[in-house]
Design an enzyme around this catalytic site. Structure first.
Site, PDB file in Angstrom:
ATOM      1  N   ASP A 226      50.401 -43.133 -92.241  1.00  0.00           N
ATOM      2  CA  ASP A 226      51.199 -41.989 -91.782  1.00  0.00           C
ATOM      3  C   ASP A 226      51.594 -41.047 -92.908  1.00  0.00           C
ATOM      4  O   ASP A 226      52.136 -39.979 -92.655  1.00  0.00           O
ATOM      5  CB  ASP A 226      52.425 -42.448 -90.989  1.00  0.00           C
ATOM      6  CG  ASP A 226      53.521 -43.067 -91.832  1.00  0.00           C
ATOM      7  OD1 ASP A 226      53.255 -43.450 -92.990  1.00  0.00           O
ATOM      8  OD2 ASP A 226      54.659 -43.186 -91.325  1.00  0.00           O
ATOM      9  N   CYS A 364      58.468 -41.578 -91.685  1.00  0.00           N
ATOM     10  CA  CYS A 364      58.854 -42.952 -92.021  1.00  0.00           C
ATOM     11  C   CYS A 364      60.261 -43.312 -91.553  1.00  0.00           C
ATOM     12  O   CYS A 364      60.550 -44.488 -91.323  1.00  0.00           O
ATOM     13  CB  CYS A 364      58.776 -43.175 -93.534  1.00  0.00           C
ATOM     14  SG  CYS A 364      57.191 -42.782 -94.277  1.00  0.00           S
TER      15      CYS A 364
END
Length: 375
Positions: A226, A364
């Protein structure tokens, strides 16, 4: 309620991030060995992220008993704050991965959606020897607690996996990195094929695309995808990039590009690849490094290259929240690329340097909960 069997057996799948959200979950930073100056600056950054998201969808922030009042005082009134003990605040990785099952409502005849959650096993990104801290006992309970609060059924999974290590297109394709999921500090007894089978059974995907590495310098997570590559819609991905062939990031980006260019998704589509340049390079300053307390977390050292990436954004209902890093030309370029890539979404930029100092960024620290219809 705990469910037996696998999500695939029950018709569940992990939805794409651009599908409608019911709300977003965020943790509250306080750990002084991971957030400088006792997290004062990080808390302000988290407030900016939560506030931006709250303009598009509901937000729930989880704060420890000691920090609940502080979080409540700083966050806007439309953001819910609940008490939850954590070892740190990375909700993408310690929170549940939500999955959905679409079916026709019995009474209305209209499409309805059931929601469940996967409670992966968490080991602080590497366990006692290589993890980011030695005690993650509180983090290990967060996913279960969130599912309990929301009365969402739970699948318990022994696979060691963090939410930031996977991206899906909602149509059967998952992207991940070998650097992370094949790292011996996660699941040393499992082969790549065995891990891939688990991903298919629990995410409801038919195809897994393996990239060799994540972003250069993303050592805390061992290369979470990510921070490097993500789907923006079916058949289209964004990839962190640099034109500087002397940059260690260059080889990683080129290798990933070649794999993606020669891959198809679960529907057989070739992938369109959009390059998104990384900023900098950016490095931790002496002043920043001196602000971290000594603890059992990863030491923060002046001169360390920051794992900064504009790919680490978060999609919200009708919008997108992206980080900036003070690199004016790259910040402007990233805004232009994201605006062109998501023409139907409002792109909101918030400062991301304080968050990257702790080892991640906007994606995150967030975890989306899909919209649901109770039958």
């Amino acid at each position: 309620m705990d469910l037996e069997g696998t999500p695939r057996e029950h018709g569940f799948r992990m939805p794409a991030e651009w599908e409608p959200h019911e709300q977003c979950w965020i943790g509250w930073p306080e750990r002084p060995d991971n957030w400088r100056d006792h997290a004062i600056h990080a808390q302000r950054a988290f407030v900016q992220v939560a506030s931006a998201i709250s303009e598009f969808e509901l937000v729930t922030v989880c704060a420890s008993p000691e920090q609940w009042q502080n979080a409540r005082n700083q966050l806007p009134p439309n953001v819910r704050v609940i008490e939850m003990s954590m070892n740190d605040s990375w909700l993408r990785d310690i929170g549940p991965t939500f999955i959905v099952r679409d079916r026709c409502g019995k009474d209305t005849g209209k499409e309805a959606r059931d929601v469940a959650g996967i409670d992966w096993t968490f080991n602080a990104w590497g366990g006692l020897e290589e993890g980011c801290y030695k005690d993650w006992s509180l983090d290990s309970l967060v996913a279960r607690k969130i599912l309990n609060v929301e009365r969402v059924p739970r699948y318990s999974q022994h696979l060691v996996l963090e939410g930031g290590s996977i991206h899906v297109d909602g149509e059967g394709t998952c992207i991940t990195t070998e650097e992370c999921l094949l790292n011996p500090n996660r699941n040393p007894s499992l082969t790549r094929d065995q891990i891939e089978r688990q991903l298919k059974d629990y995410l409801g995907v038919q195809k897994v695309i393996w990239l060799p590495y994540g972003l250069y310098g993303d050592d805390d997570t061992n290369g979470h995808v990510d921070n490097f590559c993500c789907f923006v819609r079916p058949g289209v991905v964004l990839l962190a990039w640099t034109d500087n062939q002397e940059d260690p990031q260059s080889r990683r980006s080129i290798d990933a590009y070649n794999i993606l260019a020669n891959s198809t998704d679960a529907k057989g589509r070739s992938l369109q690849i959009i390059k998104l340049h990384v900023p900098g390079p950016l490095y931790m300053t002496e002043e920043e490094a001196c602000g971290f307390a000594v603890g059992d977390g990863v030491p923060r050292v002046a001169g360390t290259r920051l794992a900064a990436s504009y790919v680490n954004f978060f999609l919200v209902n009708d919008g997108l929240i992206a980080p900036s890093f003070g690199d004016n030309s790259r910040d402007e370029e990233a805004l232009a690329v994201l605006s062109a890539t998501f023409p139907d979404r409002k792109v909101v930029v918030v400062p991301g340097r304080e968050i990257v100092l702790g080892g991640g960024n906007i994606h995150c620290i967030t975890q989306q909960q899909p919209a649901r219809v109770r039958l």
